[in-house]
Design a protein around this motif. Structure first.
Motif, PDB file in Angstrom:
ATOM      1  N   GLY A 142      -5.431  -3.325 -13.926  1.00  0.00           N
ATOM      2  CA  GLY A 142      -5.755  -2.396 -12.857  1.00  0.00           C
ATOM      3  C   GLY A 142      -5.372  -0.973 -13.124  1.00  0.00           C
ATOM      4  N   LEU A 143      -4.525  -0.739 -14.139  1.00  0.00           N
ATOM      5  CA  LEU A 143      -4.098   0.615 -14.473  1.00  0.00           C
ATOM      6  C   LEU A 143      -5.008   1.219 -15.540  1.00  0.00           C
ATOM      7  CD1 LEU A 143      -0.224   0.073 -14.733  1.00  0.00           C
ATOM      8  CD2 LEU A 143      -1.547   0.825 -12.732  1.00  0.00           C
ATOM      9  N   VAL A 144      -5.033   2.546 -15.602  1.00  0.00           N
ATOM     10  CA  VAL A 144      -5.763   3.263 -16.637  1.00  0.00           C
ATOM     11  C   VAL A 144      -4.843   4.299 -17.258  1.00  0.00           C
ATOM     12  CG1 VAL A 144      -8.002   2.930 -15.523  1.00  0.00           C
ATOM     13  CG2 VAL A 144      -6.661   4.985 -15.018  1.00  0.00           C
ATOM     14  N   VAL A 156      -0.625   4.909  -7.333  1.00  0.00           N
ATOM     15  CA  VAL A 156       0.389   4.384  -8.248  1.00  0.00           C
ATOM     16  C   VAL A 156       0.283   5.191  -9.533  1.00  0.00           C
ATOM     17  CG1 VAL A 156       1.211   2.384  -9.537  1.00  0.00           C
ATOM     18  CG2 VAL A 156       0.230   2.070  -7.248  1.00  0.00           C
ATOM     19  N   VAL A 157       1.347   5.917  -9.861  1.00  0.00           N
ATOM     20  CA  VAL A 157       1.347   6.818 -11.012  1.00  0.00           C
ATOM     21  C   VAL A 157       2.633   6.625 -11.800  1.00  0.00           C
ATOM     22  CG1 VAL A 157       1.451   9.249 -11.743  1.00  0.00           C
ATOM     23  CG2 VAL A 157      -0.121   8.573  -9.917  1.00  0.00           C
ATOM     24  N   GLY A 158       2.512   6.589 -13.120  1.00  0.00           N
ATOM     25  CA  GLY A 158       3.680   6.581 -13.990  1.00  0.00           C
ATOM     26  C   GLY A 158       3.541   7.651 -15.045  1.00  0.00           C
ATOM     27  N   VAL A 159       4.597   8.432 -15.251  1.00  0.00           N
ATOM     28  CA  VAL A 159       4.601   9.445 -16.315  1.00  0.00           C
ATOM     29  C   VAL A 159       5.788   9.183 -17.232  1.00  0.00           C
ATOM     30  CG1 VAL A 159       3.381  11.179 -14.951  1.00  0.00           C
ATOM     31  CG2 VAL A 159       5.880  11.138 -14.905  1.00  0.00           C
ATOM     32  N   GLN A 160       5.535   9.219 -18.534  1.00  0.00           N
ATOM     33  CA  GLN A 160       6.584   8.945 -19.500  1.00  0.00           C
ATOM     34  C   GLN A 160       7.570  10.105 -19.610  1.00  0.00           C
ATOM     35  OE1 GLN A 160       7.254   5.973 -21.652  1.00  0.00           O
ATOM     36  NE2 GLN A 160       9.060   7.243 -21.428  1.00  0.00           N
ATOM     37  N   GLY A 163       0.795  -1.223   0.000  1.00  0.00           N
ATOM     38  CA  GLY A 163       0.000   0.000   0.000  1.00  0.00           C
ATOM     39  C   GLY A 163       0.824   1.268   0.000  1.00  0.00           C
ATOM     40  N   ARG A 164       2.095   1.198  -0.406  1.00  0.00           N
ATOM     41  CA  ARG A 164       2.935   2.398  -0.455  1.00  0.00           C
ATOM     42  C   ARG A 164       2.710   3.137  -1.771  1.00  0.00           C
ATOM     43  NH1 ARG A 164       3.468   1.734   4.789  1.00  0.00           N
ATOM     44  NH2 ARG A 164       4.922   0.071   5.384  1.00  0.00           N
ATOM     45  N   PRO A 165       2.726   4.453  -1.747  1.00  0.00           N
ATOM     46  CA  PRO A 165       2.646   5.213  -3.002  1.00  0.00           C
ATOM     47  C   PRO A 165       3.857   4.922  -3.893  1.00  0.00           C
ATOM     48  CG  PRO A 165       2.131   6.614  -1.136  1.00  0.00           C
ATOM     49  CD  PRO A 165       2.675   5.341  -0.564  1.00  0.00           C
ATOM     50  N   VAL A 166       3.614   4.854  -5.192  1.00  0.00           N
ATOM     51  CA  VAL A 166       4.666   4.594  -6.175  1.00  0.00           C
ATOM     52  C   VAL A 166       4.567   5.635  -7.279  1.00  0.00           C
ATOM     53  CG1 VAL A 166       5.599   2.972  -7.867  1.00  0.00           C
ATOM     54  CG2 VAL A 166       4.664   2.116  -5.705  1.00  0.00           C
TER      55      VAL A 166
END
Length: 254
Positions: free
Chosen positions: A200-202, A222-226, A122-125
């Motif tokens: 689970g991602l959008v 959980v966030v990813g930016v290119q 449950g840690r932010p990523v």
């Protein structure tokens, strides 16, 4: 490259969240111009965390002694920075990848395990560029090995690698809330990108040619930016908004 070249000076903040930061400081094929980018980008990311009151533990995933990747879950959050390409075998590509650069399977495996451990706890990523791609792969997604039309995403031969790119953020997403606007000018320099979005991602942002530029989990932080918000040539306000949201999430109990 040595750790002291990227660590910010002065004492670490006291009382704020502690964040694991994963980056390869000496990945394969590293040239001096790219090493200078890694120094600047990593240094800016770490300094921004410190300015926002967060302490960090830097893990150089190109080092010999990596330790247990599950230790990322013992801290309050996980930040995965950019670097070389992800090994194609991890997302189903068995043949050669055009323009492949900086592949280090050992670093990939360690980072994927750290992402999965942090998510499970449950840690932010927050993943940036390579980190964004590994967040997607960690959730079972795939990557485009080489963008045939790279013009929106990186400089061409003889040009600087990084350029300003326009992206459109998906309304109602966490990235939209963090950015504060739906049309962004960001700093990009990539030849790979998210293809099939992981379970689970959008999609949270796209480039003008439709390429996925950000993903997130609707229920977990959980966030990813290119793109590279930690590029000092980019917008300081955007970097601070994104990092501030991440640090705030890390400061909350899991």
């Amino acid at each position: 490259m040595h750790r002291h070249e990227v660590e910010p000076p002065g004492p670490a903040p006291v009382g704020g969240p502690r964040i694991a930061v994963l980056v390869s400081l000496n990945f394969p094929d590293l040239t001096e111009p790219v090493a200078d980018l890694v120094r600047r980008f990593t240094g800016t990311a770490l300094a921004t965390l410190r300015e926002l009151g967060a302490d960090h533990r830097l893990v150089d995933t190109s080092a010999d002694a990596l330790g247990d990747p599950a230790e990322a879950a013992d801290l309050d959050g996980l930040l995965v920075l950019g670097g070389g390409d992800v090994d194609g075998a991890l997302y189903g590509v068995t043949g050669p990848v055009p323009h492949s650069y900086g592949v280090d399977r050992r670093a990939d495996d360690h980072t994927l395990a750290a992402i999965r451990a942090a998510v499970a706890a449950g840690r932010p990523v927050l993943g940036i560029c390579r980190g964004h791609q590994l967040v997607n792969v960690a959730h079972g997604g795939t990557l485009i090995p080489d963008l045939e039309d790279h013009r929106l995403h990186r400089g061409g031969p003889g040009q600087p690698m990084f350029l300003d790119e326009k992206v459109t953020v998906t309304p109602g997403t966490r990235v939209a809330d963090l950015a504060g606007e739906l049309r962004l000018t960001v700093r990009s320099g990539h030849h790979q990108a998210v293809d099939r979005v992981g379970g689970g991602l959008v999609v949270a942002a796209r480039a003008d040619d439709g390429v996925v530029e950000a993903v997130e989990h609707p229920e977990r932080w959980v966030v990813g930016v290119q793109w590279h918000p930690e590029d000092p040539d980019g917008a300081d306000a955007h970097r601070r908004r994104l990092f501030a949201g991440f640090v705030a999430a890390c400061a909350r109990p899991a």
